[in-house]
Design a protein around this motif. Structure first.
Motif, PDB file in Angstrom:
ATOM      1  N   UNK A 131      -7.507  73.630 -63.031  1.00 23.53           N
ATOM      2  CA  UNK A 131      -8.769  74.031 -63.546  1.00 23.53           C
ATOM      3  C   UNK A 131      -9.503  75.247 -62.823  1.00 23.53           C
ATOM      4  N   UNK A 132      -9.020  75.242 -61.375  1.00 26.64           N
ATOM      5  CA  UNK A 132      -9.563  76.298 -60.644  1.00 26.64           C
ATOM      6  C   UNK A 132      -9.042  77.593 -61.113  1.00 26.64           C
TER       7      UNK A 132
ATOM      8  N   UNK B 251     -19.371  83.110 -52.384  1.00 26.30           N
ATOM      9  CA  UNK B 251     -19.065  83.195 -50.860  1.00 26.30           C
ATOM     10  C   UNK B 251     -20.150  83.321 -50.129  1.00 26.30           C
ATOM     11  N   UNK B 252     -21.385  83.504 -50.322  1.00 21.79           N
ATOM     12  CA  UNK B 252     -22.411  83.774 -49.465  1.00 21.79           C
ATOM     13  C   UNK B 252     -23.683  83.279 -50.164  1.00 21.79           C
ATOM     14  N   UNK B 253     -24.505  82.813 -49.189  1.00 22.61           N
ATOM     15  CA  UNK B 253     -25.840  82.477 -49.387  1.00 22.61           C
ATOM     16  C   UNK B 253     -26.683  83.722 -49.475  1.00 22.61           C
ATOM     17  N   UNK B 254     -26.556  84.751 -48.490  1.00 16.84           N
ATOM     18  CA  UNK B 254     -27.279  85.916 -48.348  1.00 16.84           C
ATOM     19  C   UNK B 254     -26.536  87.114 -49.085  1.00 16.84           C
TER      20      UNK B 254
ATOM     21  N   UNK C 270     -15.669  72.781 -62.727  1.00 18.02           N
ATOM     22  CA  UNK C 270     -16.665  73.451 -61.367  1.00 18.02           C
ATOM     23  C   UNK C 270     -16.262  72.872 -60.205  1.00 18.02           C
ATOM     24  N   UNK C 271     -15.886  71.443 -60.122  1.00 13.03           N
ATOM     25  CA  UNK C 271     -15.598  70.898 -58.692  1.00 13.03           C
ATOM     26  C   UNK C 271     -14.108  71.441 -58.265  1.00 13.03           C
ATOM     27  N   UNK C 272     -13.205  71.620 -59.332  1.00 13.34           N
ATOM     28  CA  UNK C 272     -11.843  71.881 -59.036  1.00 13.34           C
ATOM     29  C   UNK C 272     -11.869  73.253 -58.383  1.00 13.34           C
ATOM     30  N   UNK C 273     -12.864  74.071 -59.025  1.00 14.44           N
ATOM     31  CA  UNK C 273     -13.025  75.609 -58.295  1.00 14.44           C
ATOM     32  C   UNK C 273     -13.814  75.669 -57.446  1.00 14.44           C
ATOM     33  N   UNK C 274     -14.222  74.663 -56.769  1.00 12.85           N
ATOM     34  CA  UNK C 274     -15.103  74.682 -55.733  1.00 12.85           C
ATOM     35  C   UNK C 274     -16.378  75.158 -55.914  1.00 12.85           C
TER      36      UNK C 274
END
Length: 198
Positions: free
Chosen positions: A5-6, A71-74, A166-170
């Protein structure tokens, strides 16, 4: 053999990056590839065997990134750092899901939670559209920023199939300020999703 899935969720973006990389008429010797999956660097290496990859973004001449908001919150800070670390005349390429991505999931959750608890929390992170991406690149200091977007649709029979991918792709991180999910919400959200979008 069934694709993981990812791989399914990331491969389309990776192919877009590889295509754009193949169109560049330069050979880069310090390419930094940042992604939530190892598939990116492997695919880029196949598309551009003349490129040399590095483990550090500092002083790179090409910075290739997959999944910017993932990959980033900011995001503005990440872009500023990428521009700062890039050599003069270097290239920055990035691909991510944006625009109306997961609009159906967002709608189903909002409707279901309004029914279950009389209110709703934001449980799907906001996305970045092409216009906003251009503005963010300009503010980060990139010269000649160019953005484009493509539409791609994946259909799911129910909410659970989407959540599994979505979970499998993190890609299932919980928002920091989100209140706990009511116990009845998942079933109600699945019913709302099936009724409107399955």
């Amino acid at each position: 053999m069934r694709q993981h899935a990812d791989a399914f969720l990331w491969r389309w973006l990776i192919e877009g990056l590889a295509t754009r990389a193949s169109l560049l008429n330069r050979t880069f010797k310090n390419v930094y590839a940042c992604a939530p999956t190892p598939m990116l660097q492997a695919r880029l290496a196949a598309a551009r065997p003349d490129w040399a990859f590095t483990d550090s973004s500092d002083g790179c001449d090409a910075h290739i990134m997959l999944g910017l908001p993932a990959v980033a919150n900011d995001v503005p800070g990440l872009l500023q750092t990428a521009e700062h670390n890039l050599q003069e005349g270097g290239v920055f390429l990035c691909a991510f899901y944006g625009g109306d991505t997961l609009a159906e999931l967002r709608t189903a959750l909002l409707e279901a939670e309004a029914q279950v608890s009389g209110g709703a929390a934001v449980r799907v992170a906001p996305t970045i559209d092409a216009g906003t991406a251009t503005t963010l690149l300009q503010r980060a200091g990139f010269a000649l920023p160019v953005t484009d977007h493509e539409m791609w649709q994946a259909s799911y029979a129910d909410l659970w199939a989407l959540v599994r991918d979505l979970r499998a792709a993190n890609m299932h991180a919980v928002l920091a300020d989100c209140r706990p999910m009511p116990r009845a919400l998942p079933q109600a959200a699945d019913a709302a999703y099936r009724a409107a979008f399955a």
